[in-house]
Design a protein around this motif. Structure first.
Motif, PDB file in Angstrom:
ATOM      1  N   ASN A 378       0.828  -1.208   0.000  1.00  0.00           N
ATOM      2  CA  ASN A 378       0.000   0.000   0.000  1.00  0.00           C
ATOM      3  C   ASN A 378       0.866   1.264   0.000  1.00  0.00           C
ATOM      4  O   ASN A 378       1.991   1.251   0.498  1.00  0.00           O
ATOM      5  N   ASP A 401      -6.350  -2.316   6.901  1.00  0.00           N
ATOM      6  CA  ASP A 401      -5.747  -1.142   6.243  1.00  0.00           C
ATOM      7  C   ASP A 401      -6.758  -0.581   5.270  1.00  0.00           C
ATOM      8  O   ASP A 401      -7.688  -1.280   4.872  1.00  0.00           O
ATOM      9  N   ILE A 404      -5.080  -0.433  -1.085  1.00  0.00           N
ATOM     10  CA  ILE A 404      -5.588  -0.779  -2.433  1.00  0.00           C
ATOM     11  C   ILE A 404      -6.572  -1.950  -2.418  1.00  0.00           C
ATOM     12  O   ILE A 404      -7.359  -2.119  -3.335  1.00  0.00           O
ATOM     13  N   ILE A 406      -8.001  -6.014  -2.251  1.00  0.00           N
ATOM     14  CA  ILE A 406      -7.895  -7.182  -3.156  1.00  0.00           C
ATOM     15  C   ILE A 406      -9.289  -7.420  -3.741  1.00  0.00           C
ATOM     16  O   ILE A 406     -10.292  -7.148  -3.064  1.00  0.00           O
ATOM     17  N   ILE A 414      -6.930 -16.164  -1.654  1.00  0.00           N
ATOM     18  CA  ILE A 414      -5.664 -15.464  -1.425  1.00  0.00           C
ATOM     19  C   ILE A 414      -4.830 -16.184  -0.343  1.00  0.00           C
ATOM     20  O   ILE A 414      -3.620 -16.024  -0.263  1.00  0.00           O
ATOM     21  N   LYS A 419      -0.841 -17.740  -4.340  1.00  0.00           N
ATOM     22  CA  LYS A 419      -1.890 -16.858  -4.859  1.00  0.00           C
ATOM     23  C   LYS A 419      -1.433 -15.419  -4.653  1.00  0.00           C
ATOM     24  O   LYS A 419      -1.108 -15.019  -3.539  1.00  0.00           O
ATOM     25  N   ARG A 420      -1.384 -14.709  -5.748  1.00  0.00           N
ATOM     26  CA  ARG A 420      -1.000 -13.303  -5.671  1.00  0.00           C
ATOM     27  C   ARG A 420      -1.918 -12.509  -6.570  1.00  0.00           C
ATOM     28  O   ARG A 420      -2.429 -13.031  -7.558  1.00  0.00           O
ATOM     29  N   VAL A 421      -2.078 -11.233  -6.228  1.00  0.00           N
ATOM     30  CA  VAL A 421      -2.982 -10.415  -7.034  1.00  0.00           C
ATOM     31  C   VAL A 421      -2.339 -10.146  -8.388  1.00  0.00           C
ATOM     32  O   VAL A 421      -2.956 -10.294  -9.429  1.00  0.00           O
ATOM     33  N   ARG A 425       3.989  -7.509 -10.227  1.00  0.00           N
ATOM     34  CA  ARG A 425       4.238  -6.506  -9.203  1.00  0.00           C
ATOM     35  C   ARG A 425       4.890  -7.141  -7.976  1.00  0.00           C
ATOM     36  O   ARG A 425       5.784  -6.593  -7.377  1.00  0.00           O
ATOM     37  N   THR A 432       6.680 -13.997  -2.008  1.00  0.00           N
ATOM     38  CA  THR A 432       6.747 -15.379  -2.508  1.00  0.00           C
ATOM     39  C   THR A 432       5.356 -15.938  -2.801  1.00  0.00           C
ATOM     40  O   THR A 432       5.227 -16.988  -3.410  1.00  0.00           O
ATOM     41  N   GLY A 435       3.130 -16.138   2.041  1.00  0.00           N
ATOM     42  CA  GLY A 435       2.957 -15.505   3.350  1.00  0.00           C
ATOM     43  C   GLY A 435       1.609 -15.787   3.989  1.00  0.00           C
ATOM     44  O   GLY A 435       1.538 -16.273   5.125  1.00  0.00           O
ATOM     45  N   LEU A 436       0.523 -15.516   3.250  1.00  0.00           N
ATOM     46  CA  LEU A 436      -0.812 -15.695   3.838  1.00  0.00           C
ATOM     47  C   LEU A 436      -1.155 -17.180   4.042  1.00  0.00           C
ATOM     48  O   LEU A 436      -1.883 -17.520   4.970  1.00  0.00           O
ATOM     49  N   ALA A 437      -0.579 -18.060   3.174  1.00  0.00           N
ATOM     50  CA  ALA A 437      -0.801 -19.504   3.355  1.00  0.00           C
ATOM     51  C   ALA A 437      -0.170 -19.940   4.675  1.00  0.00           C
ATOM     52  O   ALA A 437      -0.757 -20.723   5.444  1.00  0.00           O
ATOM     53  N   PHE A 462      -8.302  -8.178   7.986  1.00  0.00           N
ATOM     54  CA  PHE A 462      -8.093  -9.568   8.399  1.00  0.00           C
ATOM     55  C   PHE A 462      -8.658  -9.752   9.806  1.00  0.00           C
ATOM     56  O   PHE A 462      -8.380  -8.946  10.696  1.00  0.00           O
TER      57      PHE A 462
HETATM   58  P1  ADP Z   1       3.329 -12.446  -0.909  1.00  0.00           P
HETATM   59  O1  ADP Z   1       4.524 -13.167  -0.513  1.00  0.00           O
HETATM   60  O2  ADP Z   1       3.162 -12.263  -2.369  1.00  0.00           O
HETATM   61  O3  ADP Z   1       3.124 -11.191  -0.143  1.00  0.00           O
HETATM   62  P2  ADP Z   1       1.044 -13.347   0.528  1.00  0.00           P
HETATM   63  O4  ADP Z   1       0.424 -14.664   0.599  1.00  0.00           O
HETATM   64  O5  ADP Z   1       1.539 -12.747   1.795  1.00  0.00           O
HETATM   65  O6  ADP Z   1       2.163 -13.433  -0.549  1.00  0.00           O
HETATM   66  O7  ADP Z   1       0.014 -12.364  -0.111  1.00  0.00           O
HETATM   67  C1  ADP Z   1      -0.680 -12.730  -1.255  1.00  0.00           C
HETATM   68  C2  ADP Z   1      -1.039 -11.559  -2.091  1.00  0.00           C
HETATM   69  O8  ADP Z   1      -2.078 -10.814  -1.471  1.00  0.00           O
HETATM   70  C3  ADP Z   1       0.037 -10.562  -2.235  1.00  0.00           C
HETATM   71  O9  ADP Z   1       0.874 -10.943  -3.315  1.00  0.00           O
HETATM   72  C4  ADP Z   1      -0.684  -9.283  -2.509  1.00  0.00           C
HETATM   73  O10 ADP Z   1      -0.974  -9.167  -3.886  1.00  0.00           O
HETATM   74  C5  ADP Z   1      -1.987  -9.463  -1.768  1.00  0.00           C
HETATM   75  N1  ADP Z   1      -2.029  -8.729  -0.483  1.00  0.00           N
HETATM   76  C6  ADP Z   1      -1.778  -9.246   0.732  1.00  0.00           C
HETATM   77  N2  ADP Z   1      -1.990  -8.303   1.697  1.00  0.00           N
HETATM   78  C7  ADP Z   1      -2.390  -7.198   1.078  1.00  0.00           C
HETATM   79  C8  ADP Z   1      -2.781  -5.893   1.514  1.00  0.00           C
HETATM   80  N3  ADP Z   1      -2.787  -5.552   2.808  1.00  0.00           N
HETATM   81  N4  ADP Z   1      -3.202  -5.036   0.581  1.00  0.00           N
HETATM   82  C9  ADP Z   1      -3.196  -5.358  -0.715  1.00  0.00           C
HETATM   83  N5  ADP Z   1      -2.854  -6.546  -1.199  1.00  0.00           N
HETATM   84  C10 ADP Z   1      -2.424  -7.436  -0.320  1.00  0.00           C
END
Ligand code: ADP
Length: 468
Positions: A378, A401, A404, A406, A414, A419-421, A425, A432, A435-437, A462
């Motif tokens: 962001n 937050d 931007i 998702i 996600i 899984k990435r947006v 970018r 990688t 992170g969220l997984a 979250f």
């Molecule tokens: P990465 O290692 O790509 O950050 P994550 O699993 O942590 O992988 O996140 C997955 C994707 O979710 C990110 O690549 C990003 O595109 C999107 N994302 C995660 N958190 C945010 C956020 N707070 N605002 C916008 N997009 C986010």
């Protein structure tokens, strides 16, 4: 719903058999009687007159007709002795007194209920003849008529027995056929349907289901079968899905590792084969190599973490921790980063203590993933909000937050690995996609839950629930 039992079904069928046999019995009787154009006839008994049969010598009397109609003949002499008796003798007397005989004579003249008496006197030989005939019509001979209306004499009793037996056997046989038909239908039909289902399952068609209207034990069997088929089918789907996921994961890993490794190889080759590279370029290439090495390393590190947590041997190091104090410390540790990124922040942690069991190192990792993402993806000026809500049996941590965001349809997926947006970018930001997984796995290992409320342009919220 009331359960029907097979026993009830058999009983119903039995009743049906009974009704069916009776109907057949009636129908067959009607057919026989109509085709014979006649029914059994009772012969009306003629009132045989003693005066007509009497002879001077009583031995010459023809009493065959009397016996045919189940009657009797008695001859009484002048001394009132019964000297001759054939057939029935309702008086049961062998000798009368004069008075008794006169009384009998008077009574015999009156109409009697059971018998018809006829008495005549032969003055030549001085004796009386008494004829007694039952009043009830007798089934002396069964009289049937053939199609032309000519009577056919048939031995009555035998014929009735034969006819009765014939009708009974016929109706019983038909009834039995009918009974076995409907009973076997009730048994065989559901069994056949079940067998068809089992055969399909055995052939690998797990979508097979059995349709049965029965509410008895067969109905229960059908329900159990369908439940089993449904379980097998969903397990098969799950297995296929997990195989797909694994395949996809391997593809994603190789794809994500390929780019940094190719860069490393490419730039190292360039450095090795080209001796006349300027110091500036050399430094640039080396930093590309270093960045890609770091990227590959963090990818492998994250993968290692994720697969370690996925293994059944993985155990959390749980400790009783005051979650309020823990969050305050975590926030304090990231405030410099937040400020450096030019973000606003808002925190709401209740005063007081709330002790829960967590693996501090893992929860650190889970929460920092979310917070670092917020900072990473962001623009400056975004607000980060951390709220802790304390409930009786759980705590809820909200990390929000207003950045931007998702796309709303990605809010669940996600959390899946890689899984990435926007992968382009993210390559720049060094993410990688794991992170969220990792965060989700950590929270679920704590028997907690994590969800994301988001929409493009509207930020991310979250919500983490942890049991206390
Ligand atoms: P990465 O290692 O790509 O950050 P994550 O699993 O942590 O992988 O996140 C997955 C994707 O979710 C990110 O690549 C990003 O595109 C999107 N994302 C995660 N958190 C945010 C956020 N707070 N605002 C916008 N997009 C986010």
């Amino acid at each position: 719903m009331k359960k029907k039992k097979v026993a009830n079904m058999l009983f119903t069928n039995y009743i049906l058999l009974f009704v069916f046999s009776t109907i057949i019995f009636i129908v067959v009787s009607l057919i026989i009687s109509v085709s014979f154009k006649g029914l059994l006839k009772y012969e009306e008994i003629p009132e045989l007159s003693a005066a007509l049969v009497i002879k001077d010598d009583y031995r010459n009397i023809d009493y065959s007709k009397i016996l045919k109609y189940k009657g009797g003949i008695q001859v009484i002499d002048k001394n009132y002795n019964v000297v001759f008796s054939r057939g029935i003798n309702p008086q049961n007397v062998t000798q009368y007194t004069k008075g008794e005989f006169s009384e009998f004579l008077i009574n015999s003249g009156k109409s009697q209920r059971k018998y018809h008496y006829s008495v005549a006197y032969n003055s030549n030989s001085d004796y009386w003849v008494e004829i007694v005939i039952p009043r009830k019509p007798q089934l002396v001979n069964g009289v049937f008529f053939d199609k032309d209306g000519i009577p056919i004499a048939i031995d009555n009793i035998l014929f009735i027995l034969f006819l009765g037996a014939l009708i009974n056997i016929t109706s019983f046989v038909f009834g039995l056929i009918f009974y076995s038909r409907i009973t076997s239908n009730n048994f065989v039909k559901p069994l056949k349907k079940l067998l068809r289902g089992v055969t399909k399952i055995a052939a690998g068609d797990y979508s097979a289901r059995v349709e049965l209207k029965s509410k008895n034990e067969f109905g229960d069997l059908k329900d159990a079968f369908n439940l089993m088929a449904q379980k097998i089918e969903s397990e098969k789907n799950l297995k296929e899905k997990s195989q797909d996921n694994r395949r996809k994961l391997i593809l994603d890993i190789s794809h994500d590792l390929k780019t940094p490794l190719s860069n490393i190889i490419g730039y190292s080759d360039l450095l090795l084969t080209n001796k006349y590279i300027s110091i500036d370029d050399r430094e640039k290439f080396l930093s590309v190599i270093s960045n890609n090495g770091t990227r590959a390393n963090s990818l492998i590190g994250d993968l290692f973490e994720l697969s370690k947590m996925g293994s059944p041997d993985f155990k959390l190091k749980l400790k009783s921790i005051d979650i309020c104090e823990y969050l305050r410390e975590l926030i304090a540790s990231i405030i410099p980063q937040i400020e450096k990124a030019g973000f606003d922040s808002y925190f709401e942690i209740p005063i007081g203590k709330k002790v829960i069991l967590i693996d501090e190192k893992q929860i650190d990792r889970a929460l920092l993933n979310i917070l670092n993402n917020a900072l990473k993806y962001n623009p400056p000026g975004t607000q980060i909000k951390i709220v802790l809500k304390n409930f009786l049996s759980k705590v809820v941590i909200e990390i929000e937050d207003n950045g931007i965001g998702i796309a709303i349809e990605m809010s669940e997926e996600i959390f899946e690995p890689f899984k990435r947006v926007d992968s382009a970018r993210n390559s720049q930001t060094g993410g990688t996609g794991l992170g969220l997984a990792i965060t989700k796995t950590i929270i679920e290992k704590h028997n907690g839950q994590i969800s994301l409320e988001t929409e493009t342009g509207k930020g991310c919220k979250f919500t983490i629930e942890l049991n206390s």
